[in-house]
Design a protein around this motif. Structure first.
Motif, mmCIF file in Angstrom:
data_model
loop_
_atom_site.group_PDB
_atom_site.id
_atom_site.type_symbol
_atom_site.label_atom_id
_atom_site.label_comp_id
_atom_site.label_asym_id
_atom_site.label_seq_id
_atom_site.Cartn_x
_atom_site.Cartn_y
_atom_site.Cartn_z
ATOM 1 N N LEU A 1 0.785 -1.230 0.000
ATOM 2 C CA LEU A 1 0.000 0.000 0.000
ATOM 3 C C LEU A 1 0.819 1.284 0.000
ATOM 4 O O LEU A 1 0.376 2.290 -0.557
ATOM 5 C CB LEU A 1 -0.949 0.015 1.208
ATOM 6 C CG LEU A 1 -2.033 -1.056 1.238
ATOM 7 C CD1 LEU A 1 -2.810 -0.976 2.535
ATOM 8 C CD2 LEU A 1 -2.960 -0.909 0.044
ATOM 9 N N TYR A 2 1.975 1.286 0.634
ATOM 10 C CA TYR A 2 2.728 2.537 0.760
ATOM 11 C C TYR A 2 3.096 3.153 -0.587
ATOM 12 O O TYR A 2 2.899 4.361 -0.780
ATOM 13 C CB TYR A 2 3.975 2.352 1.635
ATOM 14 C CG TYR A 2 4.739 3.626 1.823
ATOM 15 C CD1 TYR A 2 4.247 4.634 2.650
ATOM 16 C CD2 TYR A 2 5.931 3.857 1.156
ATOM 17 C CE1 TYR A 2 4.934 5.830 2.812
ATOM 18 C CE2 TYR A 2 6.624 5.040 1.307
ATOM 19 C CZ TYR A 2 6.120 6.024 2.136
ATOM 20 O OH TYR A 2 6.793 7.202 2.276
ATOM 21 N N PRO A 3 3.620 2.392 -1.537
ATOM 22 C CA PRO A 3 3.958 3.029 -2.826
ATOM 23 C C PRO A 3 2.737 3.608 -3.533
ATOM 24 O O PRO A 3 2.810 4.699 -4.106
ATOM 25 C CB PRO A 3 4.577 1.896 -3.657
ATOM 26 C CG PRO A 3 5.003 0.878 -2.665
ATOM 27 C CD PRO A 3 4.057 0.989 -1.508
ATOM 28 N N ILE A 4 1.612 2.926 -3.450
ATOM 29 C CA ILE A 4 0.403 3.395 -4.137
ATOM 30 C C ILE A 4 -0.146 4.649 -3.470
ATOM 31 O O ILE A 4 -0.399 5.665 -4.124
ATOM 32 C CB ILE A 4 -0.663 2.278 -4.155
ATOM 33 C CG1 ILE A 4 -0.164 1.087 -4.965
ATOM 34 C CG2 ILE A 4 -1.986 2.792 -4.721
ATOM 35 C CD1 ILE A 4 -0.991 -0.167 -4.793
ATOM 36 N N ILE A 5 -0.324 4.589 -2.160
ATOM 37 C CA ILE A 5 -0.913 5.722 -1.445
ATOM 38 C C ILE A 5 0.031 6.920 -1.466
ATOM 39 O O ILE A 5 -0.407 8.053 -1.674
ATOM 40 C CB ILE A 5 -1.297 5.324 -0.006
ATOM 41 C CG1 ILE A 5 -2.433 4.298 -0.052
ATOM 42 C CG2 ILE A 5 -1.713 6.539 0.811
ATOM 43 C CD1 ILE A 5 -2.798 3.710 1.283
ATOM 44 N N SER A 6 1.317 6.695 -1.287
ATOM 45 C CA SER A 6 2.256 7.829 -1.307
ATOM 46 C C SER A 6 2.322 8.465 -2.694
ATOM 47 O O SER A 6 2.499 9.676 -2.814
ATOM 48 C CB SER A 6 3.640 7.405 -0.835
ATOM 49 O OG SER A 6 4.222 6.494 -1.729
ATOM 50 N N TYR A 7 2.141 7.667 -3.736
ATOM 51 C CA TYR A 7 2.109 8.221 -5.088
ATOM 52 C C TYR A 7 0.929 9.174 -5.249
ATOM 53 O O TYR A 7 1.066 10.272 -5.779
ATOM 54 C CB TYR A 7 2.043 7.098 -6.126
ATOM 55 C CG TYR A 7 1.870 7.587 -7.539
ATOM 56 C CD1 TYR A 7 2.958 8.087 -8.252
ATOM 57 C CD2 TYR A 7 0.625 7.572 -8.151
ATOM 58 C CE1 TYR A 7 2.802 8.550 -9.548
ATOM 59 C CE2 TYR A 7 0.458 8.036 -9.441
ATOM 60 C CZ TYR A 7 1.545 8.526 -10.137
ATOM 61 O OH TYR A 7 1.382 8.998 -11.405
ATOM 62 N N TYR A 8 -0.254 8.738 -4.783
ATOM 63 C CA TYR A 8 -1.441 9.568 -4.935
ATOM 64 C C TYR A 8 -1.473 10.734 -3.948
ATOM 65 O O TYR A 8 -2.096 11.749 -4.210
ATOM 66 C CB TYR A 8 -2.708 8.724 -4.807
ATOM 67 C CG TYR A 8 -2.941 7.897 -6.040
ATOM 68 C CD1 TYR A 8 -3.257 8.503 -7.253
ATOM 69 C CD2 TYR A 8 -2.800 6.526 -6.023
ATOM 70 C CE1 TYR A 8 -3.437 7.766 -8.405
ATOM 71 C CE2 TYR A 8 -2.981 5.777 -7.169
ATOM 72 C CZ TYR A 8 -3.305 6.403 -8.355
ATOM 73 O OH TYR A 8 -3.478 5.670 -9.489
ATOM 74 N N PHE A 9 -0.801 10.595 -2.816
ATOM 75 C CA PHE A 9 -0.750 11.685 -1.841
ATOM 76 C C PHE A 9 0.469 12.580 -2.063
ATOM 77 O O PHE A 9 0.682 13.523 -1.319
ATOM 78 C CB PHE A 9 -0.672 11.122 -0.425
ATOM 79 C CG PHE A 9 -1.989 10.638 0.119
ATOM 80 C CD1 PHE A 9 -3.011 10.220 -0.697
ATOM 81 C CD2 PHE A 9 -2.191 10.594 1.485
ATOM 82 C CE1 PHE A 9 -4.206 9.760 -0.189
ATOM 83 C CE2 PHE A 9 -3.381 10.137 2.006
ATOM 84 C CZ PHE A 9 -4.397 9.720 1.166
ATOM 85 N N LYS A 10 1.265 12.285 -3.083
ATOM 86 C CA LYS A 10 2.537 12.976 -3.291
ATOM 87 C C LYS A 10 2.368 14.489 -3.359
ATOM 88 O O LYS A 10 3.105 15.233 -2.729
ATOM 89 C CB LYS A 10 3.201 12.456 -4.557
ATOM 90 C CG LYS A 10 4.521 13.106 -4.879
ATOM 91 C CD LYS A 10 5.227 12.434 -6.039
ATOM 92 C CE LYS A 10 4.306 12.164 -7.190
ATOM 93 N NZ LYS A 10 4.991 11.564 -8.332
ATOM 94 N N LYS A 11 1.381 14.954 -4.092
ATOM 95 C CA LYS A 11 1.187 16.393 -4.239
ATOM 96 C C LYS A 11 0.878 17.028 -2.885
ATOM 97 O O LYS A 11 1.479 18.034 -2.515
ATOM 98 C CB LYS A 11 0.056 16.676 -5.219
ATOM 99 C CG LYS A 11 -0.231 18.143 -5.396
ATOM 100 C CD LYS A 11 -1.363 18.368 -6.365
ATOM 101 C CE LYS A 11 -1.688 19.844 -6.455
ATOM 102 N NZ LYS A 11 -2.862 20.107 -7.263
ATOM 103 N N TYR A 12 -0.019 16.434 -2.143
ATOM 104 C CA TYR A 12 -0.366 16.979 -0.831
ATOM 105 C C TYR A 12 0.817 16.892 0.124
ATOM 106 O O TYR A 12 1.134 17.846 0.823
ATOM 107 C CB TYR A 12 -1.573 16.243 -0.246
ATOM 108 C CG TYR A 12 -2.007 16.822 1.076
ATOM 109 C CD1 TYR A 12 -2.762 17.977 1.121
ATOM 110 C CD2 TYR A 12 -1.627 16.231 2.273
ATOM 111 C CE1 TYR A 12 -3.143 18.528 2.322
ATOM 112 C CE2 TYR A 12 -2.004 16.776 3.481
ATOM 113 C CZ TYR A 12 -2.766 17.924 3.498
ATOM 114 O OH TYR A 12 -3.126 18.469 4.692
ATOM 115 N N ALA A 13 1.481 15.745 0.140
ATOM 116 C CA ALA A 13 2.608 15.548 1.054
ATOM 117 C C ALA A 13 3.767 16.478 0.714
ATOM 118 O O ALA A 13 4.402 17.029 1.604
ATOM 119 C CB ALA A 13 3.069 14.099 1.021
#
Length: 171
Positions: free
Chosen positions: A149-161
């Motif tokens: 899950l981390y690579p997928i969620i961090s990819y989609y949250f990248k802009k916010y993060a």
């Protein structure tokens, strides 16, 4: 907390509740702890503690509410707080460090949950030792869910993060 962050938190909470319900047939293997860790890393400690509260109460409405719900909130909130602190580290955190923390979190969760038995019966060690195989399932499940899950969620949250916590790209 802005509307965008609340939306992300609601999505993670719904994913955690559904994931916990789907994996209910496997003892202690669930994506909840991993999602709380990811939330803490990307959205901060307060968001992770809110996710812990939401997930425990909403999923236990389906799976059964009891005194353990309070201790689940405490356990997951502690994991979320620690992961939020780790997420404030400047620079990119290697995935293997997150996986090691996820394994540790499985045992930490089990330890805190075992304290409930001590508060009720006064017997801690027999209950804790009997639960170690289940804590191991939890730790192993956390590692697998973080890897998935981390690579997928961090990819989609990248802009916010990137905008909020100045994290580097996770590609």
């Amino acid at each position: 907390m802005n509307t965008y962050k609340l939306t992300l938190l609601a999505l993670l909470a719904s994913l955690a509740v559904v994931g916990r319900s789907v994996f209910a047939f496997l003892p202690n293997v669930q994506p909840v702890t991993s999602l709380i860790i990811i939330c803490g890393l990307l959205l901060g400690p307060i968001a992770a503690m809110i996710l812990a509260l939401l997930t425990a109460f909403l999923s236990n409405m389906l799976l059964g509410m009891g005194i353990w719900t309070v201790w689940q909130v405490v356990s997951w909130a502690l994991v979320g707080l620690i992961s939020g602190w780790i997420g404030k580290y400047p620079g990119r955190i290697p995935v293997y460090v997150i996986v090691i923390f996820a394994v540790f979190s499985g045992y930490l969760y089990g330890f805190v949950i075992s304290l409930t038995t001590y508060s009720i019966t006064g017997k801690f060690w027999p209950y804790y030792l009997a639960g170690l195989p289940f804590d191991t399932y939890h730790a192993f499940g956390n590692a697998v869910f973080i890897i998935l899950l981390y690579p997928i969620i961090s990819y989609y949250f990248k802009k916010y993060a990137n905008n909020r916590f100045h994290l580097q790209n996770t590609n």
